[in-house]
Write a protein that holds these residues in place. Structure first.
Motif, PDB file in Angstrom:
ATOM      1  N   THR A   5       0.835  -1.203   0.000  1.00  0.00           N
ATOM      2  CA  THR A   5       0.000   0.000   0.000  1.00  0.00           C
ATOM      3  C   THR A   5       0.867   1.249   0.000  1.00  0.00           C
ATOM      4  O   THR A   5       0.618   2.187  -0.768  1.00  0.00           O
ATOM      5  N   ASP A   6       1.892   1.281   0.841  1.00  0.00           N
ATOM      6  CA  ASP A   6       2.783   2.443   0.876  1.00  0.00           C
ATOM      7  C   ASP A   6       3.562   2.587  -0.423  1.00  0.00           C
ATOM      8  O   ASP A   6       3.785   3.704  -0.897  1.00  0.00           O
ATOM      9  N   GLN A   8       2.473   1.807  -3.385  1.00  0.00           N
ATOM     10  CA  GLN A   8       1.527   2.394  -4.336  1.00  0.00           C
ATOM     11  C   GLN A   8       1.340   3.886  -4.069  1.00  0.00           C
ATOM     12  O   GLN A   8       1.227   4.687  -4.999  1.00  0.00           O
ATOM     13  N   ARG A   9       1.295   4.266  -2.799  1.00  0.00           N
ATOM     14  CA  ARG A   9       1.172   5.680  -2.446  1.00  0.00           C
ATOM     15  C   ARG A   9       2.408   6.460  -2.892  1.00  0.00           C
ATOM     16  O   ARG A   9       2.307   7.571  -3.399  1.00  0.00           O
ATOM     17  N   GLN A  12       2.232   7.045  -6.561  1.00  0.00           N
ATOM     18  CA  GLN A  12       1.283   8.119  -6.846  1.00  0.00           C
ATOM     19  C   GLN A  12       1.912   9.486  -6.560  1.00  0.00           C
ATOM     20  O   GLN A  12       1.780  10.417  -7.354  1.00  0.00           O
ATOM     21  N   ILE A  13       2.609   9.612  -5.444  1.00  0.00           N
ATOM     22  CA  ILE A  13       3.269  10.869  -5.094  1.00  0.00           C
ATOM     23  C   ILE A  13       4.306  11.237  -6.152  1.00  0.00           C
ATOM     24  O   ILE A  13       4.385  12.381  -6.597  1.00  0.00           O
ATOM     25  N   THR A  33      -0.864  12.677   4.724  1.00  0.00           N
ATOM     26  CA  THR A  33       0.175  11.973   5.463  1.00  0.00           C
ATOM     27  C   THR A  33      -0.257  10.530   5.674  1.00  0.00           C
ATOM     28  O   THR A  33      -1.430  10.237   5.858  1.00  0.00           O
ATOM     29  N   PHE A  34       0.686   9.654   5.606  1.00  0.00           N
ATOM     30  CA  PHE A  34       0.464   8.233   5.822  1.00  0.00           C
ATOM     31  C   PHE A  34       1.530   7.768   6.795  1.00  0.00           C
ATOM     32  O   PHE A  34       2.718   8.022   6.577  1.00  0.00           O
ATOM     33  N   LEU A  37       4.837   6.419   5.715  1.00  0.00           N
ATOM     34  CA  LEU A  37       5.662   7.269   4.853  1.00  0.00           C
ATOM     35  C   LEU A  37       6.241   8.466   5.579  1.00  0.00           C
ATOM     36  O   LEU A  37       6.945   9.268   4.984  1.00  0.00           O
ATOM     37  N   ARG A  67       7.884  10.322   2.207  1.00  0.00           N
ATOM     38  CA  ARG A  67       6.891  11.037   1.408  1.00  0.00           C
ATOM     39  C   ARG A  67       7.519  12.281   0.774  1.00  0.00           C
ATOM     40  O   ARG A  67       7.355  12.544  -0.411  1.00  0.00           O
ATOM     41  N   ARG A  71       8.629  12.954  -3.289  1.00  0.00           N
ATOM     42  CA  ARG A  71       8.033  14.121  -3.944  1.00  0.00           C
ATOM     43  C   ARG A  71       9.126  15.006  -4.495  1.00  0.00           C
ATOM     44  O   ARG A  71       9.079  15.538  -5.564  1.00  0.00           O
TER      45      ARG A  71
END
Length: 71
Positions: A5-6, A8-9, A12-13, A33-34, A37, A67, A71
């Motif tokens: 899941t992270d 995939q996040r 996406q970022i 925020t996750f 991450l 994260r 980015r």
């Protein structure tokens, strides 16, 4: 270890950051925020197009959240 899941996040970022840069628009200032991450980490992002390496960038020091680094 980073969960699926992270991962995939993070993907996406990275895609959103690339799209913002290419289009000349501002990246999303308030990224969600996750928990997974927010830990400090390094990252290396590569871009492939039809199997060919098109670019890469990395940050190996763990002095920012994953994260933010992606980015």
């Amino acid at each position: 270890m980073t969960s699926e899941t992270d991962r995939q996040r993070l993907l996406q970022i990275a895609r959103e950051a690339i799209a913002a840069h290419v289009s000349g628009t501002a990246a999303v200032a308030d990224m969600p925020t996750f928990e997974g991450l927010e830990r400090p980490g390094g990252a290396f992002v590569t871009i492939h197009h039809h199997g060919d390496l098109r670019g890469c960038i990395g940050h190996i020091e763990a002095n920012q959240s994953l994260r933010r680094v992606v980015r």
